[in-house]
Design a protein around this motif. Sequence first.
Motif, PDB file in Angstrom:
ATOM      1  N   CYS A 143       0.851  -1.199   0.000  1.00 14.52           N
ATOM      2  CA  CYS A 143       0.000   0.000   0.000  1.00 14.52           C
ATOM      3  C   CYS A 143       0.879   1.239   0.000  1.00 14.52           C
ATOM      4  O   CYS A 143       1.511   1.548   1.015  1.00 14.52           O
ATOM      5  CB  CYS A 143      -0.924  -0.006   1.218  1.00 14.52           C
ATOM      6  N   THR A 144       0.921   1.939  -1.118  1.00 16.02           N
ATOM      7  CA  THR A 144       1.700   3.176  -1.232  1.00 16.02           C
ATOM      8  C   THR A 144       0.828   4.349  -0.819  1.00 16.02           C
ATOM      9  O   THR A 144      -0.296   4.499  -1.296  1.00 16.02           O
ATOM     10  CB  THR A 144       2.206   3.367  -2.676  1.00 16.02           C
ATOM     11  N   ASN A 181      -5.016  13.514  -0.047  1.00  8.80           N
ATOM     12  CA  ASN A 181      -4.177  12.380   0.339  1.00  8.80           C
ATOM     13  C   ASN A 181      -4.931  11.097   0.048  1.00  8.80           C
ATOM     14  O   ASN A 181      -6.151  11.100  -0.100  1.00  8.80           O
ATOM     15  CB  ASN A 181      -3.747  12.478   1.813  1.00  8.80           C
ATOM     16  N   GLY A 182      -4.189  10.010  -0.049  1.00 10.15           N
ATOM     17  CA  GLY A 182      -4.819   8.729  -0.320  1.00 10.15           C
ATOM     18  C   GLY A 182      -3.804   7.603  -0.259  1.00 10.15           C
ATOM     19  O   GLY A 182      -2.636   7.801   0.088  1.00 10.15           O
ATOM     20  N   GLN A 183      -4.290   6.434  -0.601  1.00 12.64           N
ATOM     21  CA  GLN A 183      -3.458   5.228  -0.570  1.00 12.64           C
ATOM     22  C   GLN A 183      -3.747   4.399  -1.814  1.00 12.64           C
ATOM     23  O   GLN A 183      -4.876   4.397  -2.301  1.00 12.64           O
ATOM     24  CB  GLN A 183      -3.759   4.412   0.688  1.00 12.64           C
ATOM     25  N   VAL A 184      -2.713   3.717  -2.283  1.00 14.70           N
ATOM     26  CA  VAL A 184      -2.855   2.831  -3.439  1.00 14.70           C
ATOM     27  C   VAL A 184      -2.485   1.424  -2.987  1.00 14.70           C
ATOM     28  O   VAL A 184      -1.296   1.069  -2.951  1.00 14.70           O
ATOM     29  CB  VAL A 184      -1.942   3.269  -4.609  1.00 14.70           C
ATOM     30  N   PRO A 185      -3.487   0.626  -2.613  1.00 17.17           N
ATOM     31  CA  PRO A 185      -3.190  -0.757  -2.238  1.00 17.17           C
ATOM     32  C   PRO A 185      -3.052  -1.627  -3.490  1.00 17.17           C
ATOM     33  O   PRO A 185      -3.602  -1.295  -4.550  1.00 17.17           O
ATOM     34  CB  PRO A 185      -4.421  -1.174  -1.428  1.00 17.17           C
ATOM     35  N   ALA A 187      10.845   9.870  16.598  1.00 17.03           N
ATOM     36  CA  ALA A 187       9.393   9.924  16.805  1.00 17.03           C
ATOM     37  C   ALA A 187       8.726   8.653  16.295  1.00 17.03           C
ATOM     38  O   ALA A 187       9.172   8.052  15.320  1.00 17.03           O
ATOM     39  CB  ALA A 187       8.812  11.139  16.092  1.00 17.03           C
ATOM     40  N   ASP A 188       7.633   8.260  16.964  1.00 16.44           N
ATOM     41  CA  ASP A 188       6.880   7.096  16.476  1.00 16.44           C
ATOM     42  C   ASP A 188       5.714   7.586  15.603  1.00 16.44           C
ATOM     43  O   ASP A 188       5.456   8.782  15.487  1.00 16.44           O
ATOM     44  CB  ASP A 188       6.411   6.211  17.628  1.00 16.44           C
ATOM     45  N   LYS A 189       5.020   6.641  14.972  1.00 17.44           N
ATOM     46  CA  LYS A 189       3.950   6.974  14.038  1.00 17.44           C
ATOM     47  C   LYS A 189       2.848   7.801  14.710  1.00 17.44           C
ATOM     48  O   LYS A 189       2.278   8.694  14.101  1.00 17.44           O
ATOM     49  CB  LYS A 189       3.363   5.706  13.416  1.00 17.44           C
ATOM     50  N   ARG A 190       2.564   7.493  15.960  1.00 20.23           N
ATOM     51  CA  ARG A 190       1.530   8.212  16.702  1.00 20.23           C
ATOM     52  C   ARG A 190       1.880   9.701  16.837  1.00 20.23           C
ATOM     53  O   ARG A 190       1.040  10.570  16.658  1.00 20.23           O
ATOM     54  CB  ARG A 190       1.338   7.558  18.075  1.00 20.23           C
ATOM     55  N   ILE A 199      -7.245  11.995   7.165  1.00 26.87           N
ATOM     56  CA  ILE A 199      -6.171  11.186   6.589  1.00 26.87           C
ATOM     57  C   ILE A 199      -6.701   9.809   6.205  1.00 26.87           C
ATOM     58  O   ILE A 199      -7.372   9.157   7.006  1.00 26.87           O
ATOM     59  CB  ILE A 199      -4.988  11.092   7.573  1.00 26.87           C
ATOM     60  N   ALA A 200      -6.375   9.376   4.988  1.00 23.84           N
ATOM     61  CA  ALA A 200      -6.893   8.127   4.431  1.00 23.84           C
ATOM     62  C   ALA A 200      -6.369   6.877   5.135  1.00 23.84           C
ATOM     63  O   ALA A 200      -6.951   5.811   4.996  1.00 23.84           O
ATOM     64  CB  ALA A 200      -6.583   8.051   2.938  1.00 23.84           C
ATOM     65  N   GLY A 201      -5.280   6.984   5.869  1.00 24.87           N
ATOM     66  CA  GLY A 201      -4.710   5.831   6.560  1.00 24.87           C
ATOM     67  C   GLY A 201      -3.254   6.096   6.909  1.00 24.87           C
ATOM     68  O   GLY A 201      -2.711   7.159   6.588  1.00 24.87           O
ATOM     69  N   ALA A 202      -2.627   5.118   7.546  1.00 26.09           N
ATOM     70  CA  ALA A 202      -1.258   5.287   8.034  1.00 26.09           C
ATOM     71  C   ALA A 202      -0.262   5.580   6.910  1.00 26.09           C
ATOM     72  O   ALA A 202       0.647   6.391   7.085  1.00 26.09           O
ATOM     73  CB  ALA A 202      -0.827   4.047   8.811  1.00 26.09           C
ATOM     74  N   ASP A 203      -0.436   4.943   5.762  1.00 28.06           N
ATOM     75  CA  ASP A 203       0.499   5.170   4.649  1.00 28.06           C
ATOM     76  C   ASP A 203       0.325   6.577   4.073  1.00 28.06           C
ATOM     77  O   ASP A 203       1.303   7.232   3.697  1.00 28.06           O
ATOM     78  CB  ASP A 203       0.312   4.107   3.565  1.00 28.06           C
TER      79      ASP A 203
END
Length: 155
Positions: free
Chosen positions: A13-14, A31-35, A118-121, A136-140
């Motif tokens: 997932c990019t 923003n978005g994601q490409v799985p 720093a962590d992702k959070r 935000i569409a997701g973590a990626d």
Amino acid sequence: MPLILGLDPSLSCTGWGVIRAEGARLVHVANGQVPTDAKAPMAQRLAHLQAALAEVIATHRPDRAAAEEVFVNKNAQSTLKLAQARGCVLAACGAAGLDVNEHAARLVKKAVVGTGAADKRQVQAMLAVLLPGVKIAGADAADALAVAIADAHLG
């Protein structure tokens, strides 16, 4: 007022994120994601990734792009898959005539949070501060927005 496309390459997932830098002010654009389908053949996954990013670039018409530098995993197979996905991401940008700045993950975290550890959070919390009201569409996608923000600061 450059429009910056941030990219977090991954075969599974990019993430992508577009911001506008207006001096010190940052404005979220999209923003978005490409799985990709893990069961599909590699060539199809890569073609899907490249085509989807070409569409993002055509839609938003960024002035430049930024991508996270590749890191080496302990698992060589994972590193190879990441490198192939990253190649598609860079090819999509190159085909559109975009310059791509590359930033190390620690540098991205430092630019966004103030510390390279720093962590992702923490990164996601700072995104909410720097881009108020962003969905935000997701973590990626969050990681990609962080890359775009770092690029705006590091230019």
